[in-house]
Motif scaffolding. Structure first.
Motif, short mmCIF file in Angstrom:
data_model
loop_
_atom_site.label_atom_id
_atom_site.label_comp_id
_atom_site.label_asym_id
_atom_site.label_seq_id
_atom_site.Cartn_x
_atom_site.Cartn_y
_atom_site.Cartn_z
N TYR B 119 0.82 -1.21 0.00
CA TYR B 119 0.00 0.00 0.00
C TYR B 119 0.86 1.26 0.00
O TYR B 119 0.62 2.19 -0.78
CB TYR B 119 -0.91 0.04 1.23
CG TYR B 119 -2.13 -0.84 1.19
CD1 TYR B 119 -2.42 -1.64 0.11
CD2 TYR B 119 -3.03 -0.85 2.27
CE1 TYR B 119 -3.55 -2.44 0.10
CE2 TYR B 119 -4.16 -1.65 2.26
CZ TYR B 119 -4.40 -2.44 1.17
OH TYR B 119 -5.53 -3.23 1.17
N ILE B 120 1.85 1.32 0.91
CA ILE B 120 2.58 2.60 0.99
C ILE B 120 3.43 2.81 -0.26
O ILE B 120 3.62 3.95 -0.68
CB ILE B 120 3.41 2.79 2.28
CG1 ILE B 120 4.27 1.60 2.60
CG2 ILE B 120 2.53 3.12 3.46
CD1 ILE B 120 5.17 1.86 3.80
N SER B 121 3.88 1.73 -0.88
CA SER B 121 4.60 1.92 -2.14
C SER B 121 3.65 2.44 -3.22
O SER B 121 4.00 3.33 -3.99
CB SER B 121 5.22 0.61 -2.60
OG SER B 121 6.36 0.33 -1.84
N LEU B 122 2.45 1.86 -3.24
CA LEU B 122 1.48 2.31 -4.23
C LEU B 122 1.09 3.76 -3.97
O LEU B 122 0.91 4.57 -4.89
CB LEU B 122 0.24 1.41 -4.17
CG LEU B 122 -0.72 1.53 -5.35
CD1 LEU B 122 0.00 1.28 -6.66
CD2 LEU B 122 -1.86 0.54 -5.20
N PHE B 123 0.98 4.09 -2.69
CA PHE B 123 0.70 5.48 -2.35
C PHE B 123 1.80 6.39 -2.92
O PHE B 123 1.52 7.42 -3.52
CB PHE B 123 0.60 5.68 -0.84
CG PHE B 123 0.66 7.12 -0.45
CD1 PHE B 123 -0.48 7.90 -0.53
CD2 PHE B 123 1.85 7.73 -0.10
CE1 PHE B 123 -0.42 9.24 -0.25
CE2 PHE B 123 1.92 9.08 0.18
CZ PHE B 123 0.78 9.84 0.10
N SER B 124 3.05 5.98 -2.71
CA SER B 124 4.16 6.81 -3.17
C SER B 124 4.07 7.01 -4.68
O SER B 124 4.30 8.11 -5.19
CB SER B 124 5.49 6.17 -2.82
OG SER B 124 5.51 5.82 -1.46
N PHE B 125 3.73 5.93 -5.38
CA PHE B 125 3.57 6.05 -6.83
C PHE B 125 2.52 7.09 -7.18
O PHE B 125 2.74 7.98 -8.01
CB PHE B 125 3.19 4.69 -7.43
CG PHE B 125 2.65 4.77 -8.82
CD1 PHE B 125 3.48 5.12 -9.89
CD2 PHE B 125 1.30 4.52 -9.09
CE1 PHE B 125 2.97 5.22 -11.17
CE2 PHE B 125 0.80 4.62 -10.36
CZ PHE B 125 1.63 4.97 -11.41
N ALA B 126 1.35 7.00 -6.53
CA ALA B 126 0.27 7.94 -6.84
C ALA B 126 0.69 9.37 -6.54
O ALA B 126 0.43 10.30 -7.31
CB ALA B 126 -0.98 7.57 -6.05
#
Lengths: 507, 643
Positions: B119-126
């Motif tokens: 999740y936090i990696s995906l957040f960083s991407f967004a």
């Protein structure tokens, strides 16, 4: 001839019936009949889908006119022809119908236990009727297919539905029939006026402005029920609740699109003056649908009803987009329909997964499923988000295009039409929370199994489609860009002339 | 290219962490996601430095077409200019540190936590997509993406009802703002015929005189767009009236509060206003709205922070207040200062949240400061870094907050006009309160005698190195970032750094006025801060009965603050209950009684009469079809006869 080199549309239209005939001829003990019927239906629908991919490959997106045309005189003395063809507006709906049918067959694999043969037959007949509706270029043939869908659908709900299936099926039938009668009347009036039933010809025929209003209202009566628009939407939640999963998938995925397709195919191009005159009415109904049904969805405690109401709200955006008469609005309406066809179908399949396990879609009977079914939780989250129009999923593209189209008409149309953005998050996430999150409160949920390979196979193509449509929508919009462009252009031309017409013909 | 690496490696990390999680376990997910973030962070910093020293030119990486409909065309494209590059460097670095910290923080979870890292990696991407967007629709993609990840991470502990409620609240409140944002985007397209930043900015001057009919009045269209976009920013950045989700968002794991609700996502609104600076400069009324809302929020949130007892809630309201400062700066035209404060704030506020997380970790999950105290010698590293964080937050010289916050207040004071002065007054008042609540937290948490349960006290321990090392790094950042970037980001030569990425009209940049502020006036914010510190010292160390006495003596005010100005209660009564009541009304009365009443009535009527008299109701579709045809024939006849 046509680009495919063989009558592909006729084949796609009628092949399901051939499969149906094969299914009917199956003999043996009940178990064998059921098994063979399933496989026969799956293979038939897969072959039809494979065949329909010819349309995807061979369709020429730069040609706004009808392609793969088949034109055979049928009753020449009445000007009736067996005339099939697809343009940018209809071609993807044909593909949607042929893609969803095998998914429906697969989704019904285990849950339908009695009269499997007849069930599969009904779905194949339904496929013929749906494809025929989108392909036909003769108004009478169109009407026959259009109404023909009623019968298999009526049976699917009435025979394989839930406890109140008879009431729901009957309500479904009555509502749609009431509208259809007026549609037929309007078709006959057009025939009387112009002497032709050929849609390709009619699209270039000018009808008197005074007549247009009446025709528009008659068309509206039918398409509004199908779409459905507020306030004739109440048959939909009932029909969905009682329908078997696959029935809901077809109803939401394809049959609702008939209304929007009707507007785009007939109302807007054929009746430009009336469309423009009555656009404010359509906007009002569209906005009403978005706000009213979104609120009603918030109060639902049945998953299927909730999704059904959300469908009405989504279709409200289709109405708004269609009557903006600009390219963004119309393309947005098209995209919204296609996206809804995929996403709502998937959502109903998600409900079906739970229904197969517990035989209910009441929200309060679930809760805490994420611990038992993490993969299912992911899938349901994904499609919930697509339904609320998260950028990157298909739902967003249609929504933003409609809003951009709407703002060119009126600020408030965009703002009020957009309120679905807020409300949809409210009802979808509220439902999601109650079904998936929390801790398991009901003992019978503790032995739930996560998605089976068959169920994964059902969802996988829909996930891919939803992402594809959201990230690279150009693959889809390119199909209809030319056709929509022509509708917009013709509409503007007609408005220039229509003003004169309206002035010249007081009646 | 470096930008693309920085943006897409977190996505790769998220995908791998998600895929590896179940088969390979938590450790594998942590390793791949951190590895990807390290690469992203290195690329992000390198890109920013190269751009900063002039080794590369600002540019755009075109990926592919996204949406097109008629003249409407939007692409997937990455923008690399100073503003983007600075944000990319900050986001990827802070995110990387928080990934590392989370390894320690999530170690005590009962359930597998690979989901968290994904999740936090995906957040960083967004978030990186948001800051590198080349058009406003792609920015909106990132905008909604971070909103989604915020929802998922607030509700990460899905078995907690409060977490679920907070998650939905965050999403819905943000969506309210997003509706206006979307309409603003549509209006931008309507007005400019494009959504690409470069094309819009180039065309802004020629649209300055255009008007748009709204509310029966003719308003300058750029003002309308400016206000609509700012409402969007208010939601994401938790500004007054749309702030209610942020304190509730503290239900999520503390690293999330640091990453999303302090350093990155909540600053997206500020970034948006700065990004749109070429347009906002032509919308003076919209800018005034920004300044007023920003100033009000900075003060209002600070008052609430003084009365909260939950350590995370205090810091959350503090974030709200600091975001108000950033908007106040942007509102007076000092976009560069606002981004400067955004960057310094990212360091010291994520430090504070992670420090608070370390405290909570030490206290076995306790968050209420009334049950803390006396921790300073038990968790010395945490204690020291918290000091650094609060010194920076309170704007004590020469910590990073000092440079950015003083610059904001100077800019507000130096700008002529009542709005700027309002922002200055609220800002100074908030500066006092900020220092006060900062040391209130320090004193209540770390000093005095411990008020915790004995078994909690026994378990108090300093966090492992995997948590303290990120803390120390962030503390170093909080100490030096302000000083080292002061002359570059802001000051008379700000334009040579920011280039064309931030635009102000000639004469409107506050630096031209700021130079005239001299003497004691320049030191007012610092003095006020020290006064706040002294007050806290007085209240919580020297004369500890004062707070209790004040709370009783001025009970209504105290309750008003504890209840957070009653926003939640009012919103709940009007919007939440109102919506649910309306929903039931429309359903039960509108649908069931009215709309269905008619056809059901007819159906019942026909069933009743036909059941006895004629057997019409046979249930056979064929007969209905026949009846249908019959009816049609009659209708056609009627139509043709009376035509």
């Amino acid at each position: 001839m046509n680009a495919a080199g063989f009558p592909v549309l006729s084949l796609v239209t009628w092949l399901p019936l051939v499969g149906g005939a094969i299914i009917l001829s199956i003999r043996g003990d009940a178990e064998a009949v059921a098994r063979n019927a399933r496989w026969a239906a799956l293979w038939t629908s897969l072959i039809v889908f494979g065949l329909s991919l010819v349309l995807w490959v061979k369709f020429n997106p730069s040609d706004p006119g009808f392609q793969f045309v088949e034109n055979v005189p049928w009753m020449p003395e009445y000007g009736l022809t067996y005339h099939l063809g697809v343009d940018g507006i209809s071609v993807l709906f044909v593909l949607l119908s042929t893609a969803l049918t095998p998914i429906c067959v697969l989704a019904s694999w285990e849950i339908i236990k009695y009269q499997v043969r007849e069930y599969m037959l009904a779905f194949l007949i339904l496929e013929t009727m749906m494809v025929g509706t989108f392909c036909s270029l003769d108004f009478i043939i169109f009407y026959m297919f259009f109404e023909g869908t009623l019968i298999p659908m009526y049976l699917i709900i009435g025979v394989w539905g839930g406890p109140r299936r008879i009431y729901s099926a009957f309500k479904f039938f009555l509502f749609t029939l009431a509208g259809s009668v007026l549609l037929l009347l309007a078709i006959l009036a057009v025939w009387y006026q112009t002497g032709t039933m050929d849609i390709a010809t009619l699209l270039h025929t000018k009808l008197p402005a005074s007549m247009q209003i009446w025709l528009f209202l008659a068309f509206l009566a039918s398409f509004a029920v199908k779409l459905p628009m507020w306030p004739v939407h109440t048959w939909l939640p009932d029909a969905h609740v009682e329908a078997p999963t696959a029935g809901s998938v077809m109803l939401a995925g394809v049959l609702l699109k008939f209304g929007g397709y009707g507007f785009l195919r007939f109302s807007v191009p054929l009746l430009p003056v009336a469309s423009a005159t009555l656009a404010p009415l359509m906007f009002a109904l569209g906005v009403m649908a978005v706000i009213y049904t979104s609120f009603v969805a918030l109060a639902q405690d049945d998953m299927k009803k909730l999704i059904a109401y959300s469908s009405v709200a989504h279709m409200g955006l289709v109405t708004i987009g269609t009557f903006t008469f600009n390219e963004q609005g119309l393309q947005g309406a098209m995209f919204q329909m296609l996206s809804h066809g995929v996403v709502s179908a998937a959502l109903f399949l998600c409900v079906g997964v739970l229904y197969d396990r517990l035989h209910t879609h009441e929200i309060d009977r679930f809760g805490g499923l994420i611990d038992r079914m993490p993969f299912y939780a992911l899938i349901l989250m994904f499609f919930s988000l697509a339904s609320v129009g998260l950028p990157g999923t298909s739902g967003f593209v249609g929504e933003i295009l409609v809003m951009i189209g709407a703002l060119q008409v009126n600020f408030w149309l965009a703002l009020l039409g957009g309120t679905g953005m807020i409300l949809s998050v409210g009802y979808m996430l509220y439902m999601y929370r109650r079904v998936i999150f929390g801790t398991i409160m009901h003992a019978d949920l503790k032995n739930f199994l996560d998605l089976s390979p068959r169920e994964v196979a059902v969802f996988a193509p829909l996930v891919v489609l939803t992402l594809w449509m959201g990230i690279y929508p150009a693959s889809f919009t390119s199909f209809w860009a030319a056709s929509i462009g022509q509708i917009v252009q013709n509409h503007q031309m007609a408005m220039l002339h229509g003003v004169h017409l309206a002035g010249m013909l007081p009646r | 290219m470096l930008t693309a690496i920085a943006v897409f490696f977190p996505l790769l990390g998220a995908a791998l962490a998600g895929l590896l999680g179940r088969p390979a376990g938590d450790r594998a997910s942590q390793v791949v996601s951190i590895l990807c973030m390290v690469i992203a962070s290195a690329a992000g910093i390198a890109a920013a430095v190269l751009l900063g020293i002039g080794a590369t030119e600002p540019g755009t990486i075109e990926i592919t077409n996204w949406i097109s409909a008629g003249t409407f065309r939007v692409s997937w494209a990455l923008r690399n200019d100073t503003l983007s590059a600075v944000m990319v460097a900050m986001v990827s670095t802070v995110s990387m540190l928080i990934h590392v910290y989370s390894v320690g923080y999530m170690a005590h979870e009962d359930r597998p936590c690979w989901r968290f890292f994904s999740y936090i990696s995906l957040f960083s991407f967004a978030m990186l997509m948001l800051v590198t967007a080349d058009n406003i629709l792609q920015l909106f993609f990132g905008w909604e993406g971070v909103g989604l990840m915020s929802y998922l991470l607030i509700g990460y502990w899905y078995y907690k009802p409060a977490a679920n409620a907070a998650a939905i609240k965050a999403f819905v409140v943000n969506r309210v703002a997003d509706l206006f944002f979307t309409v603003g985007i549509a209006l931008l397209f309507f007005q400019f015929g494009t959504l690409s930043f470069s094309d819009i900015f180039a065309a802004v001057p020629s649209h300055a005189a255009h008007h748009y009919e709204l509310f029966g009045a003719s308003l300058p269209v750029l003002e309308v767009i400016g206000v609509l976009l700012f409402i969007g920013a208010m939601g994401k950045s938790a500004q007054l009236f749309l702030h209610t989700w942020l304190p509730d968002a503290m239900e999520g794991p503390t690293p999330i509060s640091a990453l999303i609700h302090a350093a990155t996502m909540v600053t997206a609104g500020v970034f948006l206003v700065a990004r749109m600076s070429p347009l906002m400069e032509y919308a003076p009324i919209a800018l005034s709205v920004v300044a007023v809302i920003g100033g009000s929020t900075s003060f209002f949130a600070a008052t609430i922070a003084c009365a909260q007892d939950d350590i995370k809630k205090v810091i959350a309201y503090s974030t709200c207040s600091q975001l108000g400062y950033m908007f106040a700066a942007a509102g007076v035209g000092a976009f560069d200062i606002s981004i400067f404060h955004l960057i310094t704030h990212a360091f010291f506020k994520s430090l504070l949240f992670l420090g608070a997380g370390s405290v909570i970790h030490a206290m076995s999950g306790e968050q209420d400061m009334r049950r803390m105290g006396g921790l300073w010698n038990k968790i010395p590293i945490t204690y020291s870094v918290m000091w650094v964080g609060f010194l920076a937050l309170a704007g004590i010289p020469f910590f990073s907050g000092f440079y950015s916050k003083d610059a904001i207040l100077d800019a507000a004071l130096g700008t002529p006009g009542g709005v700027a002065f309002y922002a200055y007054i609220t800002g100074v008042a908030a500066a006092f309160l900020t220092a006060f609540y900062s040391w209130r937290v320090l004193f209540m948490t770390f000093h005095g005698t411990s008020r915790a349960e004995p078994h909690v006290q026994e378990h108090v321990h300093e966090s492992p190195a995997v948590m303290t090392v990120p803390l120390i790094l962030l503390a170093v950042g909080s100490a030096i970032v302000g000083y080292s970037l002061d002359g570059t980001f802001i000051g008379l030569h700000w334009q040579s750094f920011w280039g064309a990425s931030i635009v102000t009209l000639p004469g409107s940049n506050p630096f031209t006025h700021m130079e005239s502020i001299h003497g004691v006036v320049k030191w007012i914010p610092t003095l006020v801060g020290l006064a706040g510190l002294a007050t806290a010292l007085l209240f919580y160390i020297l004369v500890p009965w004062i707070p209790g006495w004040l709370a009783t003596r001025f009970r209504p005010i105290h309750v008003f603050l504890v209840k957070k100005w009653y926003f939640d209660e009012i919103y709940d009564a009007i919007f939440v209950r109102g919506a649910l009541a309306l929903a039931r009304l429309l359903w039960k009365v509108g649908d069931v009684a009215v709309i269905d009443g008619v056809p059901n009535g007819i159906a019942t009527l026909t069933t009743d009469s036909s059941g006895e008299v004629v057997k019409l109701q046979t249930g056979s579709v064929a007969q209905y079809a026949f009846a249908m045809v019959l009816g049609v024939v009659i209708l056609v006849a009627v139509f043709l006869l009376f035509r």
